[in-house]
Design a protein around this motif. Sequence first.
Motif: not given
Ligand code: ADP
Length: 478
Positions: A148-149, A151, A175, A177-178, A209-210, A227, A230, A233
């Motif tokens: 899970i990567t 952006w 997967k 980032a969106e 993503a969740a 992963f 953040s 997450v």
């Molecule tokens: P940022 O705040 O830098 O966007 P995130 O941790 O939210 O960092 O996002 C990093 C990756 O984790 C993205 O691919 C995002 O889609 C994914 N992500 C965000 N929330 C979740 C979640 N609850 N479970 C799994 N992946 C997640």
Amino acid sequence: MIEAKDFSGAYVGGRWVDAKTTFDVTNPATGAVIAKVADLDAGGITAAIDAAVAAMPAWAAKTAHERAAVLHKWAGLLMQHQEDLAQLMTAEQGKPLTESRGEVAYGASFITWFAEEAKRAYGEVIPTMVAGKRYLTLRQPSGVAAAITPWNFPIAMLARKVGPALAVGCAMVAKPAEETPLCALAMARLADEAGVPAGVFNVVTTMDAAGAGRVLCEHPKVRVLSFTGSTEVGKILYRQSAGTMKKLALELGGNAPVLVFDDADLDRAVAASVASKFRNAGQTCVCANRLYVQAGIYDAFLERFTAAARALKVGPGAEAGVEIGPLINADAMAKVVRLVGDATAKGAKIELGGHADARGGQFYAPTVLSAVTAEMQVSREEIFGPVAPVVRFETEEEGIALANAASVGLAAYVFTRDLSRTIRVSEALEVGIVAVNDGVPAVAAAPFGGVKESGIGREGGRQGLDEYMDTKYVCIGL
Ligand code: ADP
């Protein structure tokens, strides 16, 4: 040519698959929609895991040399398409083109590095403790891996996971980032062209993503989850993976301190701090987040650093000469506005910027704050924007204490010309990476990762293979 309009489906089992709905990918510099990609549901994610499970045995049965030949071809194709990929990256992510070009090369270097490193994934013959027995260790691929990567580095963060995974014989479901799925899909297209067999590398795109995270964490056939993102997450994924006892590699938030000592080479300290702070508009997990400068050099550093930040050119990443692009989205902009507002309300002084850039949208002006205290949110949270808090300190002990006063510990930067201090401070810092007189330490050949709440595991270096391999002990009675 590789262009945004080429991509709409996810890449599963060697095929491009659509979903019932799509989601928009936008250019953060303009807000324009540049692509609509498949919004897979849980069933789509599971299908990708099934494809990886089916493809892995044949891939794992190849020799490391055979896999390396395919990976070298893939890295070569990434470099052959460096310019197209850089344009695509800047379009969906926003960073200046020069940085995007650099990231394509940086990403390709992980694939090359691990293609070679997997040839040296040695087991052992252990001297026996009992007559008539022999002990061996084998190193084997752990199983299907999920990635899970984020952006902020859409190619490099994926390359340093898929590189080692594929090199040792794992199959992967990634997967992205969106915000930035296009670079991952472009990587999949080139993987296919390079001869990566169907199902060995799958890219699933989704807005949920969740939901995708839950499927990947709870599926018993996924044995590794890597992963980058953040800390918040990362903790969710850690908890969710307990049920299936996955191997986890977590590269989480940073809040990197910079320590500039009185004996530092000022030119170098300023140039490297600017590079570390403002690269990718401040949106990297190793970006300088808190600059601590010793009293004797503080005024000179602040003046020079502010002048260098003032000279940075803000604008769309695709425009020539631009050094600071837009922030990724409206939330990122709101966070920076909140942090600067909180700091100034609590007495911070604005040396430069402190506001959105005049061109509007998601552009924020390079900002330097002084008179910053530990109570301000800007000292405690990862800023992820072009804002530099500069703080004065007196003694080495105080500097180290300030640097270590964080729940996370990824990278730290130290500027000094004193060898003993270099060693003392490097040993005392609670981080996974120390850069001494340097602003850009990450390379494929060295281990990257954090301590404390910055995560678990290392990517890059020879250690990067370990995340995707298990050691099996074989005891042979003669
Ligand atoms: P940022 O705040 O830098 O966007 P995130 O941790 O939210 O960092 O996002 C990093 C990756 O984790 C993205 O691919 C995002 O889609 C994914 N992500 C965000 N929330 C979740 C979640 N609850 N479970 C799994 N992946 C997640």
